[in-house]
Structures are given as C-alpha cells and as structure tokens.
Design an enzyme around this catalytic site. Sequence first.
Site, short mmCIF file in Angstrom:
data_model
loop_
_atom_site.label_atom_id
_atom_site.label_comp_id
_atom_site.label_asym_id
_atom_site.label_seq_id
_atom_site.Cartn_x
_atom_site.Cartn_y
_atom_site.Cartn_z
N ASP A 262 46.84 28.05 48.48
CA ASP A 262 46.46 28.71 49.72
C ASP A 262 45.00 29.18 49.61
O ASP A 262 44.62 29.83 48.62
CB ASP A 262 47.40 29.92 49.88
N HIS B 254 47.99 30.65 59.97
CA HIS B 254 47.69 31.69 58.96
C HIS B 254 47.87 33.05 59.61
O HIS B 254 47.81 33.18 60.83
CB HIS B 254 46.26 31.54 58.44
N THR C 289 52.32 39.07 54.06
CA THR C 289 52.44 40.50 54.33
C THR C 289 53.89 40.95 54.56
O THR C 289 54.32 41.98 54.04
CB THR C 289 51.58 40.85 55.57
N1 PH4 Z 1 47.79 33.91 53.72
C1 PH4 Z 1 48.03 34.77 52.57
C2 PH4 Z 1 46.76 35.10 51.79
C3 PH4 Z 1 47.02 35.98 50.58
O1 PH4 Z 1 44.31 36.86 48.09
P1 PH4 Z 1 45.71 37.09 48.59
O2 PH4 Z 1 46.76 36.70 47.57
O3 PH4 Z 1 45.95 38.50 49.10
O4 PH4 Z 1 45.84 36.07 49.82
O5 PH4 Z 1 47.02 32.83 53.57
C4 PH4 Z 1 48.30 34.15 54.99
O6 PH4 Z 1 47.92 33.48 55.95
C5 PH4 Z 1 49.34 35.23 55.15
O7 PH4 Z 1 49.23 35.92 56.37
P2 PH4 Z 1 49.96 37.35 56.59
O8 PH4 Z 1 49.06 38.41 56.04
O9 PH4 Z 1 50.12 37.47 58.08
O10 PH4 Z 1 51.27 37.30 55.88
ZN ZN Z 2 45.80 32.60 55.18
#
Ligand code: PH4
Ligand code: ZN
Length: 315
Positions: A90, A218, A264
């Site tokens: 990702d 995303h 999230t």
């Molecule tokens: N992502 C998740 C990115 C996570 O650096 P990191 O591990 O914090 O990165 O690509 C999303 O699109 C998730 O979206 P969301 O916040 O709505 O779940």
């Molecule tokens: Zn993302």
Amino acid sequence: MPYVKNTMEILGKANKEYYGVGAFNINDMEFLYAIVNGAVKENAPIIIETSEGAMKYAGNGDPALGAQVLADMVKRIADEVPIPIALHLDHGHDMEHVVACIKAGYSSVMIDASKYPFEENARITKEIVKVAHAAGISVEAELGRLQGVEDNVSVAERDAVLINPDEAKKFVEITEVDFLAPAIGTSHGAFKFKGEAKLDFERLQKVKELTGLPMVLHGASSVPPEIVEEANKYGANIKGAKGVPFDVLKEAVKYGINKVNTDTDLRMAFLAGLRKALHDDPAQFDPRKYFKPAMEMVEQAVIDRIRILGSSGKA
Ligand code: PH4
Ligand code: ZN
C-alpha cells in the site's frame, strides 16, 4: 486455498461483477488473524495490505526484512484457509520498497507517485509496471490528491484535487497499470468530512467507463460512530470523527469501486475492544487475554464491511 499470486485474480472478477473487495491493512499477526477469521466466516476474497510503515514495523526497523516477515506470515496462513487471499504493498513510494515486496512474494504493489505532476507520475508508474509485470504481479497507481473537497469550493479548486477522467485514460494507456485509485474526495484517517460525506461519483463513473479497470477507494473507512463512542467510553478522547457512511460506500461500489482500503476502522475497533478489556479486568497481566476481545472487534468490523461491499460468498 493456495495464496493468490497475482491480485488481479481477485480484482478481475470483482470488476466484471461489480462488487467490492476489502483491502485491509495489517502490521502484525493479531490483525491478520482477526481479518482472516472474519473473511472466512463470510466466505469472501480479501486483499491484505501493508504500508511502508508496516514493513518497517514488522522488520524491527528494516523494511525489506519486514516485507519478508509479513509475506511469509500471510502466505502460510492463506494456504490454510478456504478463501482467496492476496498481499499488496500500500502506498509504495520508491523502487526500493517495491523491489523488497516483489522479492518477498507480494501479489501486487502500489506505486504512489501522485504528488508529482502527471508526466512524472506516469513515467515512474510505467517503470514499476515493467518490473512488477516481469515478476508476474500487478500494479496499482493513484491519480489526483487524497483529500476532502468542501461543497463551496470553486470548479478550479475541485479540478486541482480530484482525478481528471481524460488524464486517467491517457495515464492507463501510457503506464499499462492494472488498477487505479482515483481521488474522488476521500482522505485517510478518522476525520474525513467537516459537513456531509460526499464523493464525486460522476468522475468515478467516467474514469471507469474510459479505462475499464478495477477502481480503488483509498480512505474508505466508515468510522462507525458506535465504535468511536465505545472507545471514548473507556478512556479515548476522539471528537468530530467522520468516515464514509455505509450507504455512500455501497453507492461507490455501484459506480465501479472494487478494492476498498480499510485501516482506520480496524484500528478503531481494536482500540475500543482493548480499552474495554483493560478496563474490565485490571488484574490481568497476560496480554493475550486483552488482545482476544480486541481481535473480535476487528473481526466484526471486517464482517460488516464485507457485507456492505457485496463480496460475501464470492470466495
Ligand atoms: N490506506 C491506509 C494507509 C496506512 O502509514 P500507515 O500504515 O498509517 O498507512 O492506504 C488507506 O487508504 C486507509 O484508509 P482509512 O484511513 O480510511 O482506513
Ligand atoms: Zn491509502
């Protein structure tokens, strides 16, 4: 079922049949098992994804080691369960991370060069596509910027942030990328909208028509208010959180979204479960006793999303 070697095996079918596949972020074994358990209950295909931060975390500071550790874990568990599971990088930002994931056996990679002007994004993406395709895996790229757009902004401001469908067509022709993340008004994290949650479905529909590719959303977490309330009840202090509501997500799938990135919601569910468990049993000192209810919260969040996306029974 054997681990899915190329993510397009999952997304090609979702694209044809217009359903969404959950792409769930992990950093560790607890989230992986919770996600897999939820998906198995729904008999749904899933994509497990790891950010560069996850690679670093799982590798004790070394992203290449982290990619190997994560891939070994995902592949071993995928082989044991009756659903298709792919592993995706990702938001890869450079060749180094991408190559580490290819070497580790990922099923696909994202190259996120969306901060660069169109030509540079296309040049970088094309280079990654060549390397990834030679290794038999697929590639995701992003066009536009991931941020919310208020209703009252000018057309020029919207155009500066959101995807341009004609550019998308050209981008796909130049790069031969396999799936595309169009910026249509979502953003990462728990605070996506100040007012109403609105996405630009018109643009999404045009991009889908012009490219025919699987589309990726995303920042797709819904941030369910009841989960935030539960976390707050047990000591969190999260105010003003807002995600993509379930009905809007369903609509996005109707317009052609096939890969639905979710991080999230799982973090929030885990934390709500963990906080409650810590509160309810303060005498406990076996972390596993705290992790279990937290993992069950994640599992339920995964089940809820799979149902909304329409991928139950599609394994
Ligand atoms: N992502 C998740 C990115 C996570 O650096 P990191 O591990 O914090 O990165 O690509 C999303 O699109 C998730 O979206 P969301 O916040 O709505 O779940
Ligand atoms: Zn993302």
